[in-house]
Write an enzyme that holds these catalytic residues in place. Structure first.
Site, PDB file in Angstrom:
ATOM      1  N   HIS A 121      -3.941 -15.536   9.494  1.00  0.00           N
ATOM      2  CA  HIS A 121      -2.859 -14.558   9.581  1.00  0.00           C
ATOM      3  C   HIS A 121      -3.227 -13.370  10.473  1.00  0.00           C
ATOM      4  O   HIS A 121      -2.707 -12.277  10.295  1.00  0.00           O
ATOM      5  CB  HIS A 121      -2.489 -14.089   8.173  1.00  0.00           C
ATOM      6  CG  HIS A 121      -2.019 -15.208   7.301  1.00  0.00           C
ATOM      7  ND1 HIS A 121      -0.854 -15.900   7.552  1.00  0.00           N
ATOM      8  CD2 HIS A 121      -2.572 -15.792   6.207  1.00  0.00           C
ATOM      9  CE1 HIS A 121      -0.697 -16.851   6.640  1.00  0.00           C
ATOM     10  NE2 HIS A 121      -1.732 -16.805   5.816  1.00  0.00           N
TER      11      HIS A 121
ATOM     12  N   ARG B   9       2.757 -12.121   5.549  1.00  0.00           N
ATOM     13  CA  ARG B   9       4.233 -12.166   5.443  1.00  0.00           C
ATOM     14  C   ARG B   9       4.939 -11.559   6.645  1.00  0.00           C
ATOM     15  O   ARG B   9       6.172 -11.596   6.711  1.00  0.00           O
ATOM     16  CB  ARG B   9       4.672 -11.499   4.143  1.00  0.00           C
ATOM     17  CG  ARG B   9       4.008 -12.212   2.970  1.00  0.00           C
ATOM     18  CD  ARG B   9       4.740 -12.341   1.687  1.00  0.00           C
ATOM     19  NE  ARG B   9       6.168 -12.284   1.684  1.00  0.00           N
ATOM     20  CZ  ARG B   9       6.867 -11.801   0.662  1.00  0.00           C
ATOM     21  NH1 ARG B   9       6.248 -11.306  -0.373  1.00  0.00           N
ATOM     22  NH2 ARG B   9       8.179 -11.807   0.681  1.00  0.00           N
TER      23      ARG B   9
ATOM     24  N   ARG C  92      21.221  14.882  -6.358  1.00  0.00           N
ATOM     25  CA  ARG C  92      21.200  13.431  -6.562  1.00  0.00           C
ATOM     26  C   ARG C  92      21.356  13.049  -8.018  1.00  0.00           C
ATOM     27  O   ARG C  92      20.682  13.572  -8.884  1.00  0.00           O
ATOM     28  CB  ARG C  92      19.867  12.874  -6.026  1.00  0.00           C
ATOM     29  CG  ARG C  92      19.729  13.032  -4.513  1.00  0.00           C
ATOM     30  CD  ARG C  92      20.467  11.958  -3.776  1.00  0.00           C
ATOM     31  NE  ARG C  92      19.899  10.660  -4.062  1.00  0.00           N
ATOM     32  CZ  ARG C  92      19.018  10.046  -3.284  1.00  0.00           C
ATOM     33  NH1 ARG C  92      18.640  10.575  -2.155  1.00  0.00           N
ATOM     34  NH2 ARG C  92      18.536   8.877  -3.637  1.00  0.00           N
TER      35      ARG C  92
ATOM     36  N   PRO D 202       0.841  -1.215   0.000  1.00  0.00           N
ATOM     37  CA  PRO D 202       0.000   0.000   0.000  1.00  0.00           C
ATOM     38  C   PRO D 202       0.869   1.256   0.000  1.00  0.00           C
ATOM     39  O   PRO D 202       1.889   1.302   0.682  1.00  0.00           O
ATOM     40  CB  PRO D 202      -0.782  -0.106   1.310  1.00  0.00           C
ATOM     41  CG  PRO D 202      -0.661  -1.515   1.748  1.00  0.00           C
ATOM     42  CD  PRO D 202       0.625  -2.030   1.180  1.00  0.00           C
ATOM     43  N   GLU D 203       0.473   2.228  -0.800  1.00  0.00           N
ATOM     44  CA  GLU D 203       1.188   3.502  -0.875  1.00  0.00           C
ATOM     45  C   GLU D 203       0.284   4.584  -0.275  1.00  0.00           C
ATOM     46  O   GLU D 203      -0.791   4.284   0.239  1.00  0.00           O
ATOM     47  CB  GLU D 203       1.547   3.814  -2.333  1.00  0.00           C
ATOM     48  CG  GLU D 203       2.375   2.707  -2.985  1.00  0.00           C
ATOM     49  CD  GLU D 203       2.722   3.002  -4.438  1.00  0.00           C
ATOM     50  OE1 GLU D 203       2.872   4.180  -4.806  1.00  0.00           O
ATOM     51  OE2 GLU D 203       2.839   2.041  -5.218  1.00  0.00           O
TER      52      GLU D 203
END
Ligand SMILES: [Zn+2]
Length: 278
Positions: A94, A113, A157, A2-3
């Protein structure tokens, strides 16, 4: 993973269902989820507290409690939050944490996970980010994210601009999907060196960042075919229907008709239009 748009959608769901509720019981089933603490410490810190509001910085959810401490949640790869009315009859394989509320509902945290994390921050200044999040860059939907900030970090950068957009210590909240969509919207190749961007390109990238993230929040984020992301009530996001380049290799660009290409940047697939992006 998720962002920002998915985490913001969850934040809004938490604000609606979790805020002003008192936490009457906490059960930690997976100790790895609370790895910064001893498992028994978490209920001790939370039970009896009322949630005053739910915030977010980048991909982190920040739950403010009336006791002055904050609970921080990061979903990482596969973490998922769901608000349920018991008895919960779904799969609890889970399930790692369960928060029972004073309206008899429960907030559940699942994580196949186990990279996701919940921790309690005792930093008392509520106007400051929790100490544990101090190294994060500004949230791109906050006032702290300015064109000047973007220009400053880019000038220094030599990395590909896509890598820089994904660097949480520079800007917090963008991941692989929105990084590609932002570069496309800005007309900038994801491989372009950050230090080589012109002032005009930086301005386009800055504008595209806000536009894409806000549009994705409006559509409650992106649920991909793996269905890993669902909102707090178990509903899918809709922004995946509006992706222009992400995972669209070999399909025509909706703007120019040329085929979308894929390139690896820092080991991750990136998608772009060779004609619309320079
Ligand atoms: Zn194109």
């Amino acid at each position: 993973m998720p962002e920002l748009p998915e985490v913001e959608t969850l934040r809004r769901g938490l604000e609606h269902h979790f805020s002003r509720r008192r936490i009457v019981d906490v059960e930690i089933i997976g100790s790895r989820t609370v790895r910064r603490h001893a498992s028994e410490e978490v209920p001790q810190l939370l039970v009896g507290s009322t949630v005053s509001k739910c915030g977010r910085h980048g991909k982190y959810l920040i739950v403010f409690l009336d006791s002055g401490i904050r609970m921080v949640i990061h979903l990482r790869m596969t973490g998922r939050l769901e608000i349920v009315t018991p008895p919960f009859l779904g799969d609890i394989k889970h399930l790692h944490a369960r928060f029972r509320l004073d309206d008899d509902r429960e907030l559940l945290f699942f994580d196949p996970r186990t990279f996701g994390e919940i921790f309690i921050s005792t930093t008392k200044d509520a106007d400051q980010l929790p100490d544990e999040l101090a190294s994060l860059g500004p949230d791109p939907l906050s006032e702290d994210f300015t064109l000047e900030h973007l220009a400053k970090v880019c000038k220094k950068r030599n990395a590909a601009i896509k890598s820089l957009l994904l660097d949480q210590n520079m800007i917090a909240g963008i991941g692989n999907i929105y990084g590609d969509e932002i570069c496309y919207e800005a007309g900038v190749l994801p491989t372009k060196r950050a230090s080589q961007l012109t002032d005009g390109e930086l301005a386009k990238l800055y504008k595209a960042t806000g536009q894409i993230l806000l549009k994705a929040v409006e559509r409650k984020g992106s649920t991909l075919s793996d269905k890993k992301y669902l909102d707090i009530t178990g509903s899918e996001g809709q922004y995946q229907k509006h992706h222009r380049v992400y995972a669209k290799v070999g399909t025509p660009c909706t703007c120019c008709g040329n085929l979308i290409l894929r390139v690896k940047i820092s080991g991750r697939s990136s998608y772009y239009c060779p004609y619309c992006q320079k």
